[in-house]
Design a protein around this motif. Structure first.
Motif, PDB file in Angstrom:
ATOM      1  N   ASN A   1      70.941 -46.433  82.280  1.00  9.17           N
ATOM      2  CA  ASN A   1      71.880 -45.361  82.165  1.00  9.17           C
ATOM      3  C   ASN A   1      71.155 -43.950  82.276  1.00  9.17           C
ATOM      4  OD1 ASN A   1      74.107 -46.840  81.886  1.00  9.17           O
ATOM      5  ND2 ASN A   1      74.358 -46.581  79.617  1.00  9.17           N
ATOM      6  N   TRP A   2      70.001 -43.818  81.817  1.00 10.55           N
ATOM      7  CA  TRP A   2      69.258 -42.772  82.003  1.00 10.55           C
ATOM      8  C   TRP A   2      68.980 -41.871  83.278  1.00 10.55           C
ATOM      9  CZ3 TRP A   2      63.861 -41.647  83.445  1.00 10.55           C
ATOM     10  CH2 TRP A   2      63.311 -40.417  83.028  1.00 10.55           C
ATOM     11  N   TRP A   3      68.957 -42.599  84.212  1.00 10.38           N
ATOM     12  CA  TRP A   3      68.925 -41.766  85.387  1.00 10.38           C
ATOM     13  C   TRP A   3      69.950 -40.599  85.666  1.00 10.38           C
ATOM     14  CZ3 TRP A   3      64.168 -42.833  87.333  1.00 10.38           C
ATOM     15  CH2 TRP A   3      63.981 -43.960  86.951  1.00 10.38           C
ATOM     16  N   ASP A   4      71.067 -40.933  85.017  1.00 12.55           N
ATOM     17  CA  ASP A   4      72.185 -40.023  84.860  1.00 12.55           C
ATOM     18  C   ASP A   4      71.892 -38.578  84.483  1.00 12.55           C
ATOM     19  OD1 ASP A   4      73.845 -41.785  86.347  1.00 12.55           O
ATOM     20  OD2 ASP A   4      74.946 -42.296  84.683  1.00 12.55           O
ATOM     21  N   VAL A   5      70.799 -38.553  83.521  1.00 13.80           N
ATOM     22  CA  VAL A   5      70.536 -37.235  83.215  1.00 13.80           C
ATOM     23  C   VAL A   5      69.001 -36.564  83.506  1.00 13.80           C
ATOM     24  CG1 VAL A   5      72.004 -37.426  80.922  1.00 13.80           C
ATOM     25  CG2 VAL A   5      69.565 -38.249  81.129  1.00 13.80           C
TER      26      VAL A   5
END
Length: 231
Positions: free
Chosen positions: A211-215
């Motif tokens: 999920n971290w790629w979104d930020v």
């Protein structure tokens, strides 16, 4: 000359001003995030961000300032020099200098989704050349982060040869340290200590990494890639 005793209000004002004065005189200080604690939700929740920044990162800053006060490190020391010569210092200094540098870097390469931008053409081409595609790179980065035993960091660095390489480090070490197994200039890095994700993801580190790629702030990452090549 007659001196009037300080009133309660005056004493209160002086008391309030003392922390600010101490902060200004400190050798090291906590950097501003540049965005609100809730700006990365739902990927990273506000409580995690506040604790991570104002407690965990602050502790590294406090430890370094204490080390200046007791003479363990010189008063004019900067975090870059401490990191570069980490092997010359006690473990506590290594951890605190690394923690301060790592987290300062981390806050800068993440941010609100609407400010993420896109990988530059040069950076995207370099990723494709080494990993085949951005998706394959992300999968390799996530695998490395999930496989980092215990607490630590996963990085994408530019090596001295100008090549991209994924690596991990334990604890608060980083690839700029003279004792790092893989040395290079970080352009991307994710904190895989549990304090970075546990309130939302519990023990699901792999989900956090995905999920971290979104930020990720791709404009910042691309700029750091270009700067690393230019050095």
């Amino acid at each position: 000359m007659n001196f009037m005793p300080a009133t309660g209000a005056a004493i209160a004002v002086l008391a309030l001003s003392m922390p600010a004065m101490a902060q200004e005189s400190a050798a090291f200080s906590l950097p501003e995030l540049g965005y609100d604690y809730d700006a990365l939700e739902p990927v990273i929740d506000a409580q995690t961000m506040e604790l991570h920044h104002s407690k965990h990162h602050q502790s590294f800053v406090d430890n370094l300032n204490n080390a200046v006060e007791d003479g363990t490190i010189p008063a004019d020391a900067n975090v870059e020099d401490l990191v570069a010569s980490a092997s010359e210092y006690p473990t506590g200094i290594r951890n605190s200098a690394g923690g301060h540098w790592n987290h300062t870097f981390f806050w800068q390469i993440i941010g609100p989704v609407e400010e993420a931008g896109e990988p530059s053409d040069d950076f995207a081409a370099a990723i494709d050349a080494v990993y085949g595609s951005m998706d394959e790179f992300k999968a390799a980065f996530e695998e490395a982060g999930a496989g980092r035993f215990g607490s630590g960091w996963v990085w994408l660095v530019v090596t001295d040869a100008g090549e991209l390489e994924i690596t991990t480090t334990p604890n608060q070490d980083n690839p700029l340290m003279d004792l790092a197994e893989v040395q290079g200039t970080p352009v991307l890095g994710n904190d895989v200590w549990e304090h970075a994700y546990y309130l939302t993801y519990n023990n699901r580190r792999a989900e956090y990494l995905s999920n971290w790629w979104d930020v990720v702030n791709w404009d910042e990452v691309s700029d750091r890639y270009a700067q690393a090549l230019a050095e």
